[in-house]
Design a protein around this motif. Structure first.
Motif, PDB file in Angstrom:
ATOM      1  N   VAL A  53       0.843  -1.191   0.000  1.00 53.69           N
ATOM      2  CA  VAL A  53       0.000   0.000   0.000  1.00 53.69           C
ATOM      3  C   VAL A  53       0.881   1.244   0.000  1.00 53.69           C
ATOM      4  O   VAL A  53       0.618   2.200  -0.729  1.00 53.69           O
ATOM      5  N   PHE A  54       1.955   1.250   0.811  1.00 50.29           N
ATOM      6  CA  PHE A  54       2.871   2.384   0.822  1.00 50.29           C
ATOM      7  C   PHE A  54       3.400   2.656  -0.577  1.00 50.29           C
ATOM      8  O   PHE A  54       3.405   3.784  -1.034  1.00 50.29           O
ATOM      9  N   MET A  55       3.856   1.618  -1.256  1.00 47.39           N
ATOM     10  CA  MET A  55       4.413   1.795  -2.592  1.00 47.39           C
ATOM     11  C   MET A  55       3.362   2.353  -3.535  1.00 47.39           C
ATOM     12  O   MET A  55       3.623   3.249  -4.318  1.00 47.39           O
ATOM     13  N   PHE A  56       2.154   1.817  -3.456  1.00 46.58           N
ATOM     14  CA  PHE A  56       1.073   2.280  -4.318  1.00 46.58           C
ATOM     15  C   PHE A  56       0.749   3.738  -4.024  1.00 46.58           C
ATOM     16  O   PHE A  56       0.612   4.549  -4.936  1.00 46.58           O
ATOM     17  N   ARG A  60       1.185   7.433  -6.328  1.00 53.51           N
ATOM     18  CA  ARG A  60       0.039   8.289  -6.652  1.00 53.51           C
ATOM     19  C   ARG A  60       0.173   9.713  -6.122  1.00 53.51           C
ATOM     20  O   ARG A  60      -0.471  10.616  -6.635  1.00 53.51           O
ATOM     21  N   ILE A  61       0.965   9.918  -5.092  1.00 53.91           N
ATOM     22  CA  ILE A  61       1.102  11.250  -4.505  1.00 53.91           C
ATOM     23  C   ILE A  61       2.152  12.033  -5.281  1.00 53.91           C
ATOM     24  O   ILE A  61       3.292  11.608  -5.399  1.00 53.91           O
ATOM     25  N   LYS A  62       1.731  13.170  -5.804  1.00 57.46           N
ATOM     26  CA  LYS A  62       2.609  13.999  -6.640  1.00 57.46           C
ATOM     27  C   LYS A  62       2.814  15.373  -6.012  1.00 57.46           C
ATOM     28  O   LYS A  62       2.020  15.831  -5.185  1.00 57.46           O
ATOM     29  N   VAL A  81       7.643  13.357  -1.629  1.00 56.44           N
ATOM     30  CA  VAL A  81       7.430  12.170  -0.804  1.00 56.44           C
ATOM     31  C   VAL A  81       8.806  11.574  -0.539  1.00 56.44           C
ATOM     32  O   VAL A  81       9.519  11.207  -1.466  1.00 56.44           O
ATOM     33  N   GLU A  82       9.181  11.533   0.739  1.00 57.51           N
ATOM     34  CA  GLU A  82      10.484  11.005   1.142  1.00 57.51           C
ATOM     35  C   GLU A  82      10.267   9.830   2.078  1.00 57.51           C
ATOM     36  O   GLU A  82       9.563   9.961   3.073  1.00 57.51           O
ATOM     37  N   LYS A  87       6.263  15.288   2.516  1.00 59.94           N
ATOM     38  CA  LYS A  87       6.919  16.538   2.892  1.00 59.94           C
ATOM     39  C   LYS A  87       6.028  17.682   2.425  1.00 59.94           C
ATOM     40  O   LYS A  87       5.678  17.771   1.244  1.00 59.94           O
ATOM     41  N   LEU A  88       5.616  18.526   3.350  1.00 58.63           N
ATOM     42  CA  LEU A  88       4.766  19.667   3.013  1.00 58.63           C
ATOM     43  C   LEU A  88       5.621  20.880   2.667  1.00 58.63           C
ATOM     44  O   LEU A  88       6.739  21.029   3.162  1.00 58.63           O
ATOM     45  N   THR A  89       5.073  21.754   1.835  1.00 62.10           N
ATOM     46  CA  THR A  89       5.813  22.956   1.427  1.00 62.10           C
ATOM     47  C   THR A  89       5.984  23.908   2.605  1.00 62.10           C
ATOM     48  O   THR A  89       5.180  23.938   3.534  1.00 62.10           O
ATOM     49  N   LYS A  90       7.038  24.717   2.541  1.00 55.41           N
ATOM     50  CA  LYS A  90       7.310  25.711   3.575  1.00 55.41           C
ATOM     51  C   LYS A  90       6.225  26.788   3.587  1.00 55.41           C
ATOM     52  O   LYS A  90       5.906  27.343   4.629  1.00 55.41           O
TER      53      LYS A  90
END
Length: 128
Positions: A53-56, A60-62, A81-82, A87-90
Motif C-alpha cells: 500500500v505504501f508503494m502504491f 500516486r502522490i505527486k 514524498v520522502e 513533505k509539506l511545502t514551507k
C-alpha cells in the motif's frame, strides 16, 4: 500412483494416499470420500501488505497535490514524498519550515487531493 476405477464409473482426477488405501481395500470411490488437494499460497503478514500500500500510495502522490483533513479542510501542499512521509511545502507553515506527515496517516487519494485519517496527527506549525 495407481488410478482405480470406482464402481459407479469414472476415474478420479487426483488420488492421494488416503484414497489409494480405500481402493486397495475394495471400497468404491464416492464424491464424499474424494476431495481434491488444494495448495494454498503462503499467507502474507499485514506488514508486507502495508508495504504494498505504501508503494502504491507513494506512486500516486505527486508534487503540488493538496493535503486535506478528513473534512476536506486544507492542511498543506505536497512538496515531495520522502521514505514513508509526505513533505509539506514551507509556504503552508507558519514557521517557514518543512513539515512531514506519515503515509500511515493517509486515508485516501482523490483527484488532486490527499485526505488524512480522522486520527491523523497534524504537525504543529502548519497553518492549515
Amino acid at each position: 500412483m495407481v488410478r482405480e476405477r470406482a464402481a459407479g464409473g469414472s476415474y478420479p482426477a487426483i488420488a492421494g494416499p488416503r484414497h489409494e488405501a480405500s481402493v486397495s481395500r475394495g471400497e468404491a470411490w464416492t464424491d464424499a470420500a474424494f476431495r481434491p488437494f488444494h495448495i494454498q499460497a503462503p499467507q502474507r503478514s499485514g506488514t508486507q501488505d502495508r508495504k504494498k500500500v505504501f508503494m502504491f500510495e507513494k506512486i500516486r502522490i505527486k508534487e503540488h497535490m493538496e493535503v486535506a483533513d478528513i473534512n476536506g479542510q486544507h492542511v498543506g501542499t505536497v512538496d515531495d514524498v520522502e521514505d514513508n512521509r509526505i513533505k509539506l511545502t514551507k509556504s503552508d507553515a507558519g514557521d517557514n519550515m518543512h513539515h512531514f506527515i506519515s503515509l500511515d496517516e493517509v486515508e485516501k487519494i482523490d483527484d488532486n487531493r490527499v485526505y488524512l485519517k480522522a486520527s491523523a496527527v497534524i504537525p504543529q506549525g502548519v497553518k492549515g
